[in-house]
Design a protein around this motif. Structure first.
Motif, PDB file in Angstrom:
ATOM      1  N   ASP A 127      15.964 -15.021  15.796  1.00 56.50           N
ATOM      2  CA  ASP A 127      16.717 -16.277  15.895  1.00 56.50           C
ATOM      3  C   ASP A 127      15.994 -17.264  16.811  1.00 56.50           C
ATOM      4  O   ASP A 127      16.003 -18.470  16.567  1.00 56.50           O
ATOM      5  CB  ASP A 127      18.130 -16.010  16.427  1.00 56.50           C
ATOM      6  CG  ASP A 127      19.014 -15.316  15.389  1.00 56.50           C
ATOM      7  OD1 ASP A 127      18.626 -15.281  14.203  1.00 56.50           O
ATOM      8  OD2 ASP A 127      20.069 -14.783  15.772  1.00 56.50           O
ATOM      9  N   LYS A 128      15.366 -16.732  17.861  1.00 56.18           N
ATOM     10  CA  LYS A 128      14.656 -17.610  18.802  1.00 56.18           C
ATOM     11  C   LYS A 128      13.306 -18.056  18.244  1.00 56.18           C
ATOM     12  O   LYS A 128      12.876 -19.183  18.481  1.00 56.18           O
ATOM     13  CB  LYS A 128      14.442 -16.881  20.131  1.00 56.18           C
ATOM     14  CG  LYS A 128      15.710 -16.706  20.957  1.00 56.18           C
ATOM     15  CD  LYS A 128      15.429 -15.935  22.249  1.00 56.18           C
ATOM     16  CE  LYS A 128      16.707 -15.723  23.045  1.00 56.18           C
ATOM     17  NZ  LYS A 128      16.537 -14.734  24.135  1.00 56.18           N
ATOM     18  N   PHE A 129      12.634 -17.148  17.535  1.00 62.56           N
ATOM     19  CA  PHE A 129      11.284 -17.440  17.025  1.00 62.56           C
ATOM     20  C   PHE A 129      11.185 -16.989  15.567  1.00 62.56           C
ATOM     21  O   PHE A 129      10.557 -15.972  15.265  1.00 62.56           O
ATOM     22  CB  PHE A 129      10.227 -16.724  17.876  1.00 62.56           C
ATOM     23  CG  PHE A 129      10.197 -17.164  19.307  1.00 62.56           C
ATOM     24  CD1 PHE A 129       9.515 -18.312  19.687  1.00 62.56           C
ATOM     25  CD2 PHE A 129      10.861 -16.439  20.287  1.00 62.56           C
ATOM     26  CE1 PHE A 129       9.496 -18.726  21.012  1.00 62.56           C
ATOM     27  CE2 PHE A 129      10.850 -16.845  21.609  1.00 62.56           C
ATOM     28  CZ  PHE A 129      10.166 -17.997  21.980  1.00 62.56           C
ATOM     29  N   PRO A 130      11.804 -17.747  14.657  1.00 63.80           N
ATOM     30  CA  PRO A 130      11.885 -17.281  13.268  1.00 63.80           C
ATOM     31  C   PRO A 130      10.538 -17.135  12.563  1.00 63.80           C
ATOM     32  O   PRO A 130      10.423 -16.375  11.604  1.00 63.80           O
ATOM     33  CB  PRO A 130      12.756 -18.341  12.581  1.00 63.80           C
ATOM     34  CG  PRO A 130      12.836 -19.487  13.509  1.00 63.80           C
ATOM     35  CD  PRO A 130      12.561 -18.990  14.879  1.00 63.80           C
ATOM     36  N   LYS A 131       9.526 -17.852  13.025  1.00 66.96           N
ATOM     37  CA  LYS A 131       8.227 -17.815  12.334  1.00 66.96           C
ATOM     38  C   LYS A 131       7.263 -16.781  12.920  1.00 66.96           C
ATOM     39  O   LYS A 131       6.177 -16.572  12.396  1.00 66.96           O
ATOM     40  CB  LYS A 131       7.556 -19.194  12.397  1.00 66.96           C
ATOM     41  CG  LYS A 131       8.362 -20.312  11.760  1.00 66.96           C
ATOM     42  CD  LYS A 131       8.420 -20.161  10.251  1.00 66.96           C
ATOM     43  CE  LYS A 131       9.115 -21.362   9.614  1.00 66.96           C
ATOM     44  NZ  LYS A 131       9.422 -21.097   8.194  1.00 66.96           N
ATOM     45  N   LYS A 132       7.647 -16.177  14.031  1.00 66.36           N
ATOM     46  CA  LYS A 132       6.728 -15.266  14.717  1.00 66.36           C
ATOM     47  C   LYS A 132       6.941 -13.821  14.261  1.00 66.36           C
ATOM     48  O   LYS A 132       8.038 -13.443  13.836  1.00 66.36           O
ATOM     49  CB  LYS A 132       6.955 -15.330  16.229  1.00 66.36           C
ATOM     50  CG  LYS A 132       6.689 -16.698  16.838  1.00 66.36           C
ATOM     51  CD  LYS A 132       5.231 -16.885  17.148  1.00 66.36           C
ATOM     52  CE  LYS A 132       5.018 -18.100  18.045  1.00 66.36           C
ATOM     53  NZ  LYS A 132       3.595 -18.306  18.347  1.00 66.36           N
ATOM     54  N   ILE A 133       5.890 -13.023  14.399  1.00 66.28           N
ATOM     55  CA  ILE A 133       6.009 -11.583  14.151  1.00 66.28           C
ATOM     56  C   ILE A 133       6.536 -10.932  15.423  1.00 66.28           C
ATOM     57  O   ILE A 133       5.949 -11.081  16.494  1.00 66.28           O
ATOM     58  CB  ILE A 133       4.652 -10.973  13.751  1.00 66.28           C
ATOM     59  CG1 ILE A 133       4.233 -11.496  12.368  1.00 66.28           C
ATOM     60  CG2 ILE A 133       4.728  -9.448  13.734  1.00 66.28           C
ATOM     61  CD1 ILE A 133       2.884 -10.998  11.901  1.00 66.28           C
ATOM     62  N   VAL A 134       7.646 -10.229  15.280  1.00 72.64           N
ATOM     63  CA  VAL A 134       8.283  -9.570  16.428  1.00 72.64           C
ATOM     64  C   VAL A 134       7.758  -8.138  16.534  1.00 72.64           C
ATOM     65  O   VAL A 134       7.716  -7.410  15.541  1.00 72.64           O
ATOM     66  CB  VAL A 134       9.815  -9.553  16.269  1.00 72.64           C
ATOM     67  CG1 VAL A 134      10.479  -8.756  17.394  1.00 72.64           C
ATOM     68  CG2 VAL A 134      10.364 -10.968  16.219  1.00 72.64           C
ATOM     69  N   PHE A 135       7.366  -7.755  17.735  1.00 74.31           N
ATOM     70  CA  PHE A 135       7.001  -6.366  18.021  1.00 74.31           C
ATOM     71  C   PHE A 135       8.191  -5.688  18.695  1.00 74.31           C
ATOM     72  O   PHE A 135       8.731  -6.219  19.675  1.00 74.31           O
ATOM     73  CB  PHE A 135       5.786  -6.311  18.949  1.00 74.31           C
ATOM     74  CG  PHE A 135       5.481  -4.933  19.478  1.00 74.31           C
ATOM     75  CD1 PHE A 135       4.701  -4.052  18.758  1.00 74.31           C
ATOM     76  CD2 PHE A 135       5.988  -4.513  20.701  1.00 74.31           C
ATOM     77  CE1 PHE A 135       4.428  -2.774  19.241  1.00 74.31           C
ATOM     78  CE2 PHE A 135       5.723  -3.242  21.196  1.00 74.31           C
ATOM     79  CZ  PHE A 135       4.935  -2.372  20.456  1.00 74.31           C
ATOM     80  N   LEU A 136       8.592  -4.541  18.163  1.00 77.43           N
ATOM     81  CA  LEU A 136       9.693  -3.774  18.741  1.00 77.43           C
ATOM     82  C   LEU A 136       9.123  -2.531  19.413  1.00 77.43           C
ATOM     83  O   LEU A 136       8.546  -1.666  18.747  1.00 77.43           O
ATOM     84  CB  LEU A 136      10.686  -3.357  17.653  1.00 77.43           C
ATOM     85  CG  LEU A 136      11.429  -4.509  16.970  1.00 77.43           C
ATOM     86  CD1 LEU A 136      12.166  -4.009  15.732  1.00 77.43           C
ATOM     87  CD2 LEU A 136      12.405  -5.183  17.935  1.00 77.43           C
ATOM     88  N   GLY A 137       9.268  -2.460  20.720  1.00 77.30           N
ATOM     89  CA  GLY A 137       8.796  -1.297  21.462  1.00 77.30           C
ATOM     90  C   GLY A 137       9.971  -0.419  21.845  1.00 77.30           C
ATOM     91  O   GLY A 137      10.965  -0.907  22.389  1.00 77.30           O
ATOM     92  N   GLN A 138       9.869   0.857  21.523  1.00 81.16           N
ATOM     93  CA  GLN A 138      10.923   1.806  21.902  1.00 81.16           C
ATOM     94  C   GLN A 138      10.560   2.363  23.275  1.00 81.16           C
ATOM     95  O   GLN A 138       9.587   3.104  23.410  1.00 81.16           O
ATOM     96  CB  GLN A 138      11.022   2.928  20.865  1.00 81.16           C
ATOM     97  CG  GLN A 138      12.194   3.865  21.100  1.00 81.16           C
ATOM     98  CD  GLN A 138      12.281   4.956  20.041  1.00 81.16           C
ATOM     99  OE1 GLN A 138      11.277   5.370  19.473  1.00 81.16           O
ATOM    100  NE2 GLN A 138      13.487   5.420  19.778  1.00 81.16           N
TER     101      GLN A 138
END
Lengths: 67, 131
Positions: free
Chosen positions: A47-58
């Motif tokens: 929602d904050k950065f719709p065009k960016k690739i989000v990295f999810l770190g566990q």
């Protein structure tokens, strides 16, 4: 471009202290969101950065693992 | 192709400093947008295993997958197997993945992955996926 995995890896000791057992959403070298529900964490980052690739770190728990 | 990841240094309460194999894979969300996920590389895991909520991000109806019983070090669990596109260093692999209904450490296992690479572990420095 800065690599989110590299940021995650380099800061993991500190992240365990703050976010143990949670997910962190990282874009480049910034934590955008964190929490236990990975879908909500992802959605908040998108929602904050719709065009960016989000990295999810566990972020692991502090105990050693036997898998 | 050759992709290397540095070991991740962690301070565990049980053993002190340990070095873990954390890799990054690409997955697609329900809208087709790419996102990245950290996975623990586990050569002892027969199959890649992800938590259900990761499947929810991807738009996978987890419980419509093939229900299978898996055994780990502390007992058995049912997980649901789906074939999904998984990206390593931009390269796509159709990969069978088991989705667990509970929150689990997300693991990159052998099935459909390891056969594509020569994987080397260099002391406690890094590990590399090579063609």
């Amino acid at each position: 471009m800065k690599d989110a995995l590299e940021y995650f890896r380099a800061n993991l000791v500190n992240m365990i202290a703050k976010y143990e057992g949670e997910y962190v959403a990282i874009i480049e070298d910034k934590i955008i969101a964190h929490g236990k529900d990975v879908k909500k964490v992802y959605q908040e980052a998108k929602d904050k950065f719709p065009k960016k690739i989000v990295f999810l770190g566990q972020v692991p728990r502090k105990e050693a693992l036997i898998l | 192709m050759r992709k290397c990841f540095k070991f991740a240094k962690e301070n565990s309460s049980s053993l002190g400093i340990v070095y873990r194999l954390i890799a990054k894979v690409g997955l697609k969300d329900v809208n087709g947008d790419m996102f990245e996920l950290s996975l623990l590389v586990d050569s002892g895991a027969d199959i890649t295993i992800l938590s259900k909520r990761i499947g929810d991000i991807m738009g996978v109806n987890v419980e419509e997958g093939e229900a299978k019983v898996f055994r780990g070090i502390v007992g058995e669990m049912i997980a649901y197997v789906h074939k999904i596109p998984l990206f390593i260093n931009g390269r796509e692999f159709e990969t069978r993945v088991a989705f667990a209904l509970s929150e689990v450490p997300n693991l990159l296992g052998r099935l459909d992955i390891f056969k594509n690479f020569e994987i080397s572990f260099r002391k406690e420095e890094d590990f590399c996926f090579s063609d």
